[in-house]
Design a protein around this motif. Structure first.
Motif, PDB file in Angstrom:
ATOM      1  N   ALA A 143      92.738 -50.771  21.694  1.00 26.32           N
ATOM      2  CA  ALA A 143      91.004 -51.282  22.611  1.00 26.32           C
ATOM      3  C   ALA A 143      91.878 -53.073  22.988  1.00 26.32           C
ATOM      4  N   ALA A 144      91.386 -53.103  23.982  1.00 21.05           N
ATOM      5  CA  ALA A 144      91.374 -54.689  25.058  1.00 21.05           C
ATOM      6  C   ALA A 144      90.051 -55.799  24.995  1.00 21.05           C
ATOM      7  N   VAL A 145      90.514 -57.065  24.407  1.00 24.35           N
ATOM      8  CA  VAL A 145      90.031 -57.795  24.970  1.00 24.35           C
ATOM      9  C   VAL A 145      89.241 -58.708  26.190  1.00 24.35           C
ATOM     10  N   ILE A 146      88.283 -58.975  26.550  1.00 27.97           N
ATOM     11  CA  ILE A 146      88.513 -59.590  28.072  1.00 27.97           C
ATOM     12  C   ILE A 146      88.440 -60.707  27.573  1.00 27.97           C
ATOM     13  N   CYS A 147      89.231 -61.705  28.792  1.00 31.31           N
ATOM     14  CA  CYS A 147      88.772 -63.466  28.022  1.00 31.31           C
ATOM     15  C   CYS A 147      88.188 -63.808  29.652  1.00 31.31           C
ATOM     16  N   ARG A 148      88.335 -63.539  30.906  1.00 31.68           N
ATOM     17  CA  ARG A 148      87.815 -63.999  32.115  1.00 31.68           C
ATOM     18  C   ARG A 148      87.105 -63.211  32.577  1.00 31.68           C
ATOM     19  N   ASP A 149      85.846 -63.537  33.595  1.00 41.11           N
ATOM     20  CA  ASP A 149      84.660 -62.317  34.140  1.00 41.11           C
ATOM     21  C   ASP A 149      85.773 -62.241  35.422  1.00 41.11           C
ATOM     22  N   VAL A 150      85.822 -60.707  35.950  1.00 45.35           N
ATOM     23  CA  VAL A 150      85.983 -60.866  36.908  1.00 45.35           C
ATOM     24  C   VAL A 150      85.315 -58.958  37.820  1.00 45.35           C
ATOM     25  N   ARG A 151      85.546 -59.084  38.630  1.00 39.37           N
ATOM     26  CA  ARG A 151      84.228 -58.526  39.327  1.00 39.37           C
ATOM     27  C   ARG A 151      85.629 -57.983  41.188  1.00 39.37           C
ATOM     28  N   ASN A 152      84.907 -56.574  41.171  1.00 40.61           N
ATOM     29  CA  ASN A 152      85.949 -56.244  42.239  1.00 40.61           C
ATOM     30  C   ASN A 152      87.628 -56.444  42.728  1.00 40.61           C
ATOM     31  N   VAL A 153      88.317 -56.465  41.045  1.00 37.74           N
ATOM     32  CA  VAL A 153      89.754 -56.292  40.599  1.00 37.74           C
ATOM     33  C   VAL A 153      90.512 -55.413  41.168  1.00 37.74           C
ATOM     34  N   THR A 154      91.277 -55.492  41.548  1.00 41.62           N
ATOM     35  CA  THR A 154      92.599 -54.763  41.202  1.00 41.62           C
ATOM     36  C   THR A 154      93.012 -54.905  39.813  1.00 41.62           C
ATOM     37  N   PRO A 155      94.666 -53.617  40.125  1.00 40.96           N
ATOM     38  CA  PRO A 155      94.044 -53.463  38.248  1.00 40.96           C
ATOM     39  C   PRO A 155      96.140 -54.331  38.612  1.00 40.96           C
ATOM     40  N   GLY A 156      96.518 -55.179  39.558  1.00 37.90           N
ATOM     41  CA  GLY A 156      97.310 -56.465  39.641  1.00 37.90           C
ATOM     42  C   GLY A 156      96.862 -57.557  39.075  1.00 37.90           C
ATOM     43  N   GLN A 157      95.389 -57.687  39.975  1.00 41.64           N
ATOM     44  CA  GLN A 157      94.125 -59.019  38.999  1.00 41.64           C
ATOM     45  C   GLN A 157      94.214 -59.218  38.131  1.00 41.64           C
ATOM     46  N   ALA A 158      93.751 -57.753  37.628  1.00 38.44           N
ATOM     47  CA  ALA A 158      92.687 -56.877  36.570  1.00 38.44           C
ATOM     48  C   ALA A 158      93.976 -57.636  35.083  1.00 38.44           C
ATOM     49  N   ARG A 159      94.950 -57.828  35.485  1.00 41.15           N
ATOM     50  CA  ARG A 159      95.778 -58.085  34.159  1.00 41.15           C
ATOM     51  C   ARG A 159      95.910 -59.413  33.246  1.00 41.15           C
ATOM     52  N   ALA A 160      95.532 -60.705  33.906  1.00 38.04           N
ATOM     53  CA  ALA A 160      95.277 -61.843  33.984  1.00 38.04           C
ATOM     54  C   ALA A 160      93.438 -62.041  33.022  1.00 38.04           C
ATOM     55  N   ALA A 161      92.961 -61.034  33.145  1.00 34.38           N
ATOM     56  CA  ALA A 161      91.644 -60.741  32.229  1.00 34.38           C
ATOM     57  C   ALA A 161      91.604 -60.082  31.228  1.00 34.38           C
ATOM     58  N   ILE A 162      92.548 -59.792  30.886  1.00 27.61           N
ATOM     59  CA  ILE A 162      92.980 -59.213  29.285  1.00 27.61           C
ATOM     60  C   ILE A 162      93.467 -59.831  28.478  1.00 27.61           C
ATOM     61  N   GLY A 163      92.845 -60.362  27.360  1.00 32.50           N
ATOM     62  CA  GLY A 163      93.397 -61.690  26.757  1.00 32.50           C
ATOM     63  C   GLY A 163      94.792 -61.427  25.618  1.00 32.50           C
ATOM     64  N   GLY A 164      94.596 -59.743  25.172  1.00 31.16           N
ATOM     65  CA  GLY A 164      94.794 -58.946  24.294  1.00 31.16           C
ATOM     66  C   GLY A 164      94.349 -57.895  23.558  1.00 31.16           C
ATOM     67  N   TYR A 165      94.919 -57.010  22.678  1.00 30.63           N
ATOM     68  CA  TYR A 165      94.850 -55.291  22.684  1.00 30.63           C
ATOM     69  C   TYR A 165      94.428 -55.578  20.671  1.00 30.63           C
ATOM     70  N   CYS A 166      93.471 -54.941  20.216  1.00 35.12           N
ATOM     71  CA  CYS A 166      93.518 -54.605  18.711  1.00 35.12           C
ATOM     72  C   CYS A 166      93.673 -53.224  18.704  1.00 35.12           C
ATOM     73  N   VAL A 167      93.067 -53.005  17.610  1.00 36.97           N
ATOM     74  CA  VAL A 167      93.057 -51.906  16.792  1.00 36.97           C
ATOM     75  C   VAL A 167      91.826 -51.563  16.498  1.00 36.97           C
ATOM     76  N   MET A 168      91.267 -49.801  16.971  1.00 36.76           N
ATOM     77  CA  MET A 168      89.612 -49.839  16.780  1.00 36.76           C
ATOM     78  C   MET A 168      89.758 -48.157  16.486  1.00 36.76           C
ATOM     79  N   ASN A 169      88.859 -48.624  15.223  1.00 36.18           N
ATOM     80  CA  ASN A 169      87.668 -46.654  14.671  1.00 36.18           C
ATOM     81  C   ASN A 169      86.568 -46.684  15.133  1.00 36.18           C
ATOM     82  N   ASP A 170      86.350 -45.816  16.238  1.00 35.96           N
ATOM     83  CA  ASP A 170      84.977 -45.709  16.555  1.00 35.96           C
ATOM     84  C   ASP A 170      84.099 -44.814  15.986  1.00 35.96           C
ATOM     85  N   TRP A 171      83.708 -44.932  14.062  1.00 34.73           N
ATOM     86  CA  TRP A 171      83.341 -44.412  13.704  1.00 34.73           C
ATOM     87  C   TRP A 171      82.319 -43.091  14.237  1.00 34.73           C
TER      88      TRP A 171
END
Lengths: 327, 327
Positions: A143-171
């Motif tokens: 899972a990715a945790v978002i750190c900025r509000d974004v709208r209509n971003v390209t994948p390149g622009q989206a990169r700065a909105a992803i603060g980090g990553y973690c493990v997820m178990n979707d029971w």
């Protein structure tokens, strides 16, 4: 950098602090940031500022694992769960998604659903056996945790909105989910009892050396039940990178700081995939006492035990039928 | 009592105030509560305290409709959309839900999905034509605003958690939604561009005289496109009362203050229902310039115009295919 949400073992439920994680595997400790430090704000901060804050925190005494309760890194303002692993879609298709193979629509765009945001649980929390199920399952996801509000971003622009990553178990309660999905709305009560996220967030800049030629994160993912490995895959087998997922979600819509976007189940990352392939309940559904442990390379391990629930759930009431129609 | 969220017409986007609504139909005005008054907290307050706050607010000058911008009454911490109108399920079944008649699972329990929480729009906001669709549609629904955190509550206990009710238009791009639903996850981008809620919240205690013998709210619901009535039903045709919906959602899960729970589309409350019944696109899908107006007895009217979007949406990227599998 690894950032955890936690409370100290003596504090009441509801307390919430942010800490810097130091050390490796089970030999880690936490350095508290000042009271009121917001984890998502740290993710959004300039890397230099974040480093300075971490350096200051690291001066203080560390807390040992037994002195803290890890909390979900965020209480999400929204959660989106994608379906990005082709082999999982193929495996689980017949039993759960209502199609016998990978439908052409899967390839066209990264589909997702909105998930229960209140069901997140910490890395080591016990998980209550949910009601009405004889087919409890896990789902190994990143899972990715978002750190900025974004709208209509390209994948390149989206990169700065992803603060980090973690493990997820979707029971997942597969029998409940299966009944729900017959109505076409996707799963709801079959999944809204628990979603583990953790053990902490690893900042995106830490993982720059883990990307393949197309920029996809490439991390080994494994799941064990009671110590026995039951599934493994690599995050690079996603059909889209997380930057693609954020870009797609942001089309004519907000993706907001504090959201969690998840990959969906990796190949062999759920018991239901084996059930779908073989037509038998092998390996068996999870039961009270089972411990499910998920590890993603560089991100860490979440480990939860299933415990009996003493909750009194209200009865399910069927529809009031054949009421007079018309205005 | 009717409680609105608004900003004054001169204030920047982001401002947010709570007001008391006085008057009828288009001849209404707003009395501001003190700055910082939280609408959900007012809903949760003791009725005597709420009356006292309203009496105090009513002493001040009122604002006319042209002096305010109505905002969504809440920015939901989560949204659940149920599927409670049997006749709608039957009508829309073949086209949208993937079944030709009402499946037995529908009668067993009130199914729902989690919705995009960031897409809520105000009662009179313009709605941007979303990308990728030639089949824009509306959905006439009634929604409840939750004012207390509850878990495992009976319908009787759930009643105190429902602060009030409002009108909802769950805008839907049917062609996008149809492609998404083939994957079994329910709709996502087909609905996450706009959801109108408003015009304000009518407190539950105001509606005690609108319940039928079983306690179901019984309010007339109508929708008009460009002034012509295109659908009408009554809220008492829901298969479950809102108290039942809250109780079901709360089974082994939190339903929290600030959530919105919606009824799902009423019978004839969406164009897709006619499309499903007749197999033709009659009436035609919504287009730029159309005005959709929904009225629910005692709750008020929302009225939105569809306008052309000038947003630049990023392209949709297909899946990276045939990556090497295995760990």
């Amino acid at each position: 950098m690894r950032l955890a949400s936690y409370r100290t073992a003596g504090e009441p439920a509801g307390a919430r602090r942010t800490g810097l994680v130091v050390g490796e595997r089970d030999d880690w400790w936490l350095h508290p940031f000042p009271d009121g430090t917001d984890l998502v704000a740290l993710l959004a901060a300039d890397p230099g500022e974040r480093e300075a804050a971490a350096d200051a925190a690291a001066q203080g005494d560390g807390l040992k694992p037994e002195q803290v309760v890890l909390l979900p890194p965020v209480y999400p303002v929204a959660m989106r769960d994608f379906l990005t692993f082709e082999a999982h879609v193929e495996g689980v298709g017949k039993g759960m998604q209502g199609h016998a193979s990978v439908p052409p629509e899967w390839y066209a765009a990264p589909s997702f659903l909105f998930m229960a945001p209140h069901a997140v649980t910490g890395a080591h929390d016990d998980v209550l056996m949910p009601p009405d199920t004889e087919r409890l399952d896990y789902e190994l996801e990143i899972a990715a945790v978002i750190c900025r509000d974004v709208r209509n971003v390209t994948p390149g622009q989206a990169r700065a909105a992803i603060g980090g990553y973690c493990v997820m178990n979707d029971w997942s309660a597969r029998d409940v989910q299966g009944r729900e999905m017959k109505l076409g709305l996707g799963p709801s009560k079959g999944k809204d009892f628990a979603t583990t996220i953790g053990p902490w967030v690893v900042t995106a800049d830490e993982l720059d050396d883990c990307r393949d030629a197309d920029g996809f994160l490439d991390l080994a993912m494994t799941v064990r039940v009671n110590g026995v490995e039951t599934g493994a895959d690599r995050s690079s087998h996603m059909g889209w990178s997380f930057e693609h997922l954020v870009s797609y979600a942001s089309r004519a819509s907000w993706v907001k700081a504090g959201e969690v976007l998840a990959s969906g189940t990796c190949a062999s990352g759920a018991l239901a995939e084996a059930w779908g392939r073989t037509g038998t309940l092998t390996p068996p559904p999870l039961k009270v006492g089972d411990v499910v442990e998920m590890t993603i390379e560089r991100l860490g391990t979440v480990r939860n035990r299933i415990v009996e629930s003493t909750e009194q759930v209200p009865p399910i009431v069927p529809a009031r039928r054949r009421v007079p129609q018309g205005v």
